[in-house]
Design a protein around this motif. Sequence first.
Motif, PDB file in Angstrom:
ATOM      1  N   LYS A  62      22.930  41.906  26.547  1.00 24.80           N
ATOM      2  CA  LYS A  62      23.225  43.336  26.535  1.00 24.80           C
ATOM      3  C   LYS A  62      22.021  44.134  26.045  1.00 24.80           C
ATOM      4  N   TYR A  65      19.454  44.076  28.917  1.00 23.78           N
ATOM      5  CA  TYR A  65      19.829  45.031  29.961  1.00 23.78           C
ATOM      6  C   TYR A  65      19.488  46.453  29.511  1.00 23.78           C
ATOM      7  N   LYS A  66      19.845  46.763  28.286  1.00 24.28           N
ATOM      8  CA  LYS A  66      19.619  48.111  27.763  1.00 24.28           C
ATOM      9  C   LYS A  66      18.130  48.446  27.746  1.00 24.28           C
ATOM     10  N   LYS A  69      16.896  48.963  31.373  1.00 23.01           N
ATOM     11  CA  LYS A  69      17.401  50.238  31.887  1.00 23.01           C
ATOM     12  C   LYS A  69      16.657  51.418  31.271  1.00 23.01           C
ATOM     13  N   SER A  70      16.344  51.337  29.978  1.00 20.59           N
ATOM     14  CA  SER A  70      15.632  52.430  29.306  1.00 20.59           C
ATOM     15  C   SER A  70      14.240  52.635  29.885  1.00 20.59           C
ATOM     16  N   LEU A  88      29.059  42.573  31.041  1.00 13.37           N
ATOM     17  CA  LEU A  88      27.848  43.360  31.275  1.00 13.37           C
ATOM     18  C   LEU A  88      28.047  44.358  32.414  1.00 13.37           C
ATOM     19  N   ARG A  89      28.794  43.962  33.419  1.00 13.37           N
ATOM     20  CA  ARG A  89      29.100  44.901  34.502  1.00 13.37           C
ATOM     21  C   ARG A  89      29.852  46.115  33.962  1.00 13.37           C
ATOM     22  N   ASP A  91      29.878  47.168  30.788  1.00 12.94           N
ATOM     23  CA  ASP A  91      29.020  47.902  29.847  1.00 12.94           C
ATOM     24  C   ASP A  91      28.060  48.854  30.546  1.00 12.94           C
ATOM     25  N   PHE A  92      27.545  48.423  31.695  1.00 13.69           N
ATOM     26  CA  PHE A  92      26.511  49.201  32.381  1.00 13.69           C
ATOM     27  C   PHE A  92      27.005  49.825  33.684  1.00 13.69           C
ATOM     28  N   ASN A  93      28.317  49.863  33.841  1.00 11.70           N
ATOM     29  CA  ASN A  93      28.940  50.539  34.986  1.00 11.70           C
ATOM     30  C   ASN A  93      28.411  50.022  36.320  1.00 11.70           C
ATOM     31  N   SER A 263      24.870  50.389  39.639  1.00 15.26           N
ATOM     32  CA  SER A 263      25.498  51.487  38.920  1.00 15.26           C
ATOM     33  C   SER A 263      25.197  52.785  39.652  1.00 15.26           C
ATOM     34  N   PHE A 267      20.743  52.064  38.085  1.00 14.77           N
ATOM     35  CA  PHE A 267      20.424  50.772  37.465  1.00 14.77           C
ATOM     36  C   PHE A 267      21.038  49.657  38.308  1.00 14.77           C
TER      37      PHE A 267
END
Length: 359
Positions: A62, A65-66, A69-70, A88-89, A91-93, A263, A267
């Motif tokens: 997680k 991924y964050k 993405k940032s 994770l899907r 969490d990150f839409n 997403s 992302f």
Amino acid sequence: MTKLSKPIGIIKGEGIGPEIVPIAVECLTEAVKLQNKEPVFIEYTGPAPATEYSETAYQKLKEFYKDIKSKNGCILRSAVYARTVYNLRADFNLTIKPVSFEPIPELLESALLRKELVEKFKVLLIRENAHGLLFSKEKIVQENGQRVMHGSYTYEENKIKELVKFAFEKASQRRKILHLFIKGDVWQKLGPLWFDAAEYFGKKHPDVKFEWDHADTAFADMLLHPQKYDVVIALGIAGDLICDPLATLLYGNHTVVPSANISPDGFTVFQTVHGTAYAIGGQDKANPIGLIRASSLMLESFFGMKKEADLIEKAIRNALAKKFRTIDLYHPQLSHKLVGTKEMGRLIVEEIKNEVSNA
């Protein structure tokens, strides 16, 4: 040589992942040299077990991924444990999972479906990726001397709208036909959420013909009359049950098919439709083509590098045209040449280098 503007997160996972991910990375690296570019890779180094759930691994992934993405990047990954992926899907839409099914001429000889039907396939299957039984909350209790499982799941209207919007946009860019596979007459509460979204976006895309089909019979109809279908939305389990069998029918195995988890904010996580294949991990038997094609899909859809993506696809077809096959697609009666994971990867990389040098 200049670097790509966005980083690519790399997750090798377990099973066959450590064998096939480096090959896909090398293919991607060679392909972008066409524009004198160099990828920026950030590799995940934490735990990623594929056979059991680990809260530690989930939290580490997680964070990864964050971080990616940032940085406005994307991720190329092999398989990790399913429950971790589902978390994770959510969490990150990552609600949208498109999988493209079109004939690969060099694999027509391996298809389990009749050649004339395979040649008519041009279907974009959009799997609904964040709701339903795969994301249910479950518990087992003792009732009347037996174990009873209680479960519940939710569907969010806004996420349904995001997926339907994506599907209508894709259909408008293609043959303008959109089907929804759903038990609409049975799911009397759920059905209207999808139908209302389709009605709303249908008004924005009047050029797209929308129909819904009974999920239990639509797949058979698509196999018999593929020309009728273009973009197809399949809910949860239905999408899962359609995807792998369809890949095997069209190509002889599902190991050559890439996919993405998208997403609405852009992302994206790129992967194959297959899993970790622990049984053959470390044995030089895995087919790297699915993940190589996932890197191609990444170049086209995330970086807008269609020429480079096409170059990778051409390199794969060149290697297949020369009859090289890993064990999953090997048929000696078809004069195939059996090769391992590393050799198949080397052959495709060489084809990419040749295409770049001749461009």
